[in-house]
Design an enzyme around this catalytic site. Structure first.
Site, PDB file in Angstrom:
ATOM      1  N   LYS A  70      -9.959 -10.580 -36.658  1.00 18.82           N
ATOM      2  CA  LYS A  70      -8.847 -10.273 -35.228  1.00 18.82           C
ATOM      3  C   LYS A  70      -8.027  -9.431 -35.664  1.00 18.82           C
ATOM      4  O   LYS A  70      -7.811  -8.371 -34.588  1.00 18.82           O
ATOM      5  CB  LYS A  70      -7.712 -11.821 -35.027  1.00 18.82           C
ATOM      6  CG  LYS A  70      -8.142 -13.205 -35.151  1.00 18.82           C
ATOM      7  CD  LYS A  70      -8.158 -13.381 -33.528  1.00 18.82           C
ATOM      8  CE  LYS A  70      -9.044 -14.073 -33.483  1.00 18.82           C
ATOM      9  NZ  LYS A  70      -9.011 -15.588 -33.974  1.00 18.82           N
ATOM     10  N   LYS A 112     -21.939 -16.151 -30.602  1.00 20.52           N
ATOM     11  CA  LYS A 112     -21.450 -16.728 -30.043  1.00 20.52           C
ATOM     12  C   LYS A 112     -21.009 -17.040 -28.458  1.00 20.52           C
ATOM     13  O   LYS A 112     -20.566 -15.648 -27.875  1.00 20.52           O
ATOM     14  CB  LYS A 112     -20.418 -18.062 -31.032  1.00 20.52           C
ATOM     15  CG  LYS A 112     -19.600 -16.946 -30.934  1.00 20.52           C
ATOM     16  CD  LYS A 112     -18.506 -18.285 -31.993  1.00 20.52           C
ATOM     17  CE  LYS A 112     -17.171 -17.691 -31.412  1.00 20.52           C
ATOM     18  NZ  LYS A 112     -16.324 -18.585 -31.989  1.00 20.52           N
ATOM     19  N   LYS A 123     -14.371 -17.710 -25.295  1.00 18.71           N
ATOM     20  CA  LYS A 123     -14.044 -18.019 -23.747  1.00 18.71           C
ATOM     21  C   LYS A 123     -13.667 -16.440 -23.051  1.00 18.71           C
ATOM     22  O   LYS A 123     -13.668 -16.384 -22.527  1.00 18.71           O
ATOM     23  CB  LYS A 123     -12.893 -18.594 -24.396  1.00 18.71           C
ATOM     24  CG  LYS A 123     -13.076 -20.128 -24.284  1.00 18.71           C
ATOM     25  CD  LYS A 123     -11.700 -20.633 -24.554  1.00 18.71           C
ATOM     26  CE  LYS A 123     -11.806 -21.964 -24.707  1.00 18.71           C
ATOM     27  NZ  LYS A 123     -11.374 -21.985 -26.772  1.00 18.71           N
TER      28      LYS A 123
HETATM   29  P1  TYM Z   1     -11.979 -23.456 -29.623  1.00 21.58           P
HETATM   30  O1  TYM Z   1     -10.656 -23.606 -28.838  1.00 21.58           O
HETATM   31  O2  TYM Z   1     -12.754 -21.491 -30.365  1.00 21.58           O
HETATM   32  O3  TYM Z   1     -12.632 -24.473 -29.514  1.00 21.58           O
HETATM   33  C1  TYM Z   1     -12.725 -25.402 -29.522  1.00 21.58           C
HETATM   34  C2  TYM Z   1     -14.538 -25.905 -30.236  1.00 21.58           C
HETATM   35  O4  TYM Z   1     -15.548 -25.532 -29.700  1.00 21.58           O
HETATM   36  C3  TYM Z   1     -16.411 -25.026 -30.656  1.00 21.58           C
HETATM   37  N1  TYM Z   1     -17.273 -24.100 -30.070  1.00 21.58           N
HETATM   38  C4  TYM Z   1     -18.075 -23.975 -30.669  1.00 21.58           C
HETATM   39  N2  TYM Z   1     -19.004 -24.000 -31.019  1.00 21.58           N
HETATM   40  C5  TYM Z   1     -20.963 -24.216 -30.801  1.00 21.58           C
HETATM   41  N3  TYM Z   1     -21.230 -22.837 -30.495  1.00 21.58           N
HETATM   42  C6  TYM Z   1     -20.139 -21.480 -29.448  1.00 21.58           C
HETATM   43  N4  TYM Z   1     -20.352 -20.764 -29.339  1.00 21.58           N
HETATM   44  C7  TYM Z   1     -18.547 -22.356 -29.530  1.00 21.58           C
HETATM   45  N5  TYM Z   1     -17.623 -22.383 -29.692  1.00 21.58           N
HETATM   46  C8  TYM Z   1     -16.141 -22.746 -29.535  1.00 21.58           C
HETATM   47  C9  TYM Z   1     -15.519 -24.777 -31.903  1.00 21.58           C
HETATM   48  O5  TYM Z   1     -16.373 -25.386 -33.276  1.00 21.58           O
HETATM   49  C10 TYM Z   1     -14.708 -25.755 -31.594  1.00 21.58           C
HETATM   50  O6  TYM Z   1     -14.991 -26.840 -32.332  1.00 21.58           O
HETATM   51  N6  TYM Z   1      -9.300 -23.468 -34.229  1.00 21.58           N
HETATM   52  C11 TYM Z   1     -10.127 -24.107 -33.367  1.00 21.58           C
HETATM   53  C12 TYM Z   1      -9.039 -25.193 -32.306  1.00 21.58           C
HETATM   54  C13 TYM Z   1      -8.270 -26.246 -33.383  1.00 21.58           C
HETATM   55  C14 TYM Z   1      -9.005 -27.192 -34.435  1.00 21.58           C
HETATM   56  C15 TYM Z   1      -8.070 -27.427 -35.024  1.00 21.58           C
HETATM   57  C16 TYM Z   1     -10.302 -27.571 -34.124  1.00 21.58           C
HETATM   58  C17 TYM Z   1      -7.252 -26.132 -33.631  1.00 21.58           C
HETATM   59  N7  TYM Z   1      -6.820 -27.117 -34.643  1.00 21.58           N
HETATM   60  C18 TYM Z   1      -8.782 -28.576 -35.763  1.00 21.58           C
HETATM   61  C19 TYM Z   1     -10.529 -28.815 -34.799  1.00 21.58           C
HETATM   62  C20 TYM Z   1      -9.324 -29.677 -35.927  1.00 21.58           C
HETATM   63  C21 TYM Z   1     -10.957 -23.262 -31.845  1.00 21.58           C
HETATM   64  O7  TYM Z   1     -10.089 -22.274 -32.114  1.00 21.58           O
HETATM   65  O8  TYM Z   1     -11.600 -23.821 -31.719  1.00 21.58           O
END
Ligand code: TYM
Length: 329
Positions: free
Chosen positions: A111, A194, A197
């Site tokens: 970041k 990967k 969004k």
């Molecule tokens: P986020 O919002 O980026 O993504 C949500 C979930 O989707 C998974 N993910 C992926 N898995 C496989 N391949 C990809 N290309 C891919 N892109 C996204 C992420 O691994 C995630 O499981 N920090 C987290 C949100 C969060 C969270 C938590 C998750 C906040 N608190 C507590 C679990 C437990 C995040 O930014 O995910």
């Protein structure tokens, strides 16, 4: 019955990475476990959404969760900002989280590199808030994609550190979880990295058939294999990773064989992939639009989830305060 927690930032629509990295496992888990699934709206503030965007994104993601099959009768579905206890735990954990270790996390460094003008303290302490999200319910398992592995490692560290500091066995150390065993990374269509969004390389659950086709047909490829049984370069392997999650085994085997014998036509592969993605996405897309227009239902789900999540979280906070030594007069 194990406790399971997972979440997603409301910073865009759900894409195939979110679904196959996290949601799919969660859908299976909600039948047999004590599941908490939340929308990480506090986390999304690190990128400063406008008030209208914030609410719109939260609503969209909630509708998308439900359309995928998350069941509010089985799992507790809530907004992070409806559970202020999380913030109290975040504050308490921050006292034992060290700036050096936070600065060294890959996602923070990433970041800083990408947005040097917005290195806020919320970004630095992002893993602490994430740890609070998880251990506030004392979760044992966290279904996430590969990109969250390091954050989970930090959550375990903070849980362990609290236990050691106060000489208790209070917090469980949460484990990342995938039924397929190792965590997965769904690739984007731009050849490397990967699916994300904001990377402009994603296929979203709301995408229309023609958009899916356009995106897949534009995916990066090469001029094709020239030697029998050669190793696939990353962009081609990525197309197969996508095929692996949406297509029948016979289809995957067919194209693998064609690749191995240098007879593959990427146009055919992409056409099939787009078709199979659309077959998977179409019923979800329809449901998203239905659910999104049902404000009463969304309100009911969010209220019910908030109540259940607060019940669990306030019990933890009460215990934690006692362990730390807070006493009321
Ligand atoms: P986020 O919002 O980026 O993504 C949500 C979930 O989707 C998974 N993910 C992926 N898995 C496989 N391949 C990809 N290309 C891919 N892109 C996204 C992420 O691994 C995630 O499981 N920090 C987290 C949100 C969060 C969270 C938590 C998750 C906040 N608190 C507590 C679990 C437990 C995040 O930014 O995910």
């Amino acid at each position: 019955m194990e406790t399971v927690v997972s979440g997603i930032r409301p910073t865009g629509n759900l894409h195939l990475g979110n679904y196959f990295g996290a949601m799919k496992n969660f859908l299976k888990m909600q039948n047999e476990n004590n599941c908490f699934f939340f929308i990480a709206d506090y986390h999304s503030l690190t990128t400063h959404p406008t008030p209208a965007d914030l609410h719109g994104s939260v609503k969209q993601v909630l509708a998308e969760y439900l359309a995928c099959g998350l069941d509010p009768e089985k799992a507790t579905i809530y907004l992070q900002s409806d559970v202020p206890e999380v913030i109290e735990l975040y504050l308490l954990l921050n006292m034992n989280a060290y700036v050096g270790e936070l600065e060294r996390t890959t996602s923070f460094k990433d970041k800083v590199r990408k947005n040097p003008e917005n290195v806020n303290a919320g970004l630095l302490t992002y893993p602490v808030l994430m740890a609070a999200d998880i251990i506030i319910h004392n979760a044992a398992k966290v279904p996430v994609g590969k990109d969250q592995e390091q954050n989970l490692e930090m959550a375990r560290k903070f849980a362990r550190r609290f236990n050691n500091m106060y000489n208790v066995e209070y917090f469980t150390e949460p484990q990342p979880f995938n039924f397929g065993e190792s965590l997965i990374k769904i690739p984007g269509l731009d050849g490397t990295g990967k699916m994300g969004k904001s990377e402009g390389n994603g296929i979203f659950l709301i995408d229309e058939e023609k958009d899916i086709r356009k995106k897949v047909m534009r995916a990066v490829t090469d001029s094709g294999p020239t030697e029998m049984n050669s190793k696939m370069p990353e962009p081609i392997e990525n197309l197969f990773t996508l095929l692996n999650v949406v297509s029948e085994k016979s289809t995957i085997d067919f194209f693998k064989e064609k690749y191995a014998t240098c007879e593959i036509r990427y146009g055919d592969l992409k056409k099939q992939l787009a078709e199979d993605i659309n077959l998977f996405v179409a019923p979800i897309r329809e449901k998203i639009n239905d659910i999104k227009s049902n404000d009463d239902y969304l309100r009911k789900v969010a209220h019910m989830g908030a109540e259940k999540a607060r019940e669990s979280a306030s019990k933890t906070i009460k215990d934690v305060r006692k362990i730390i030594g807070f006493k009321s007069f």
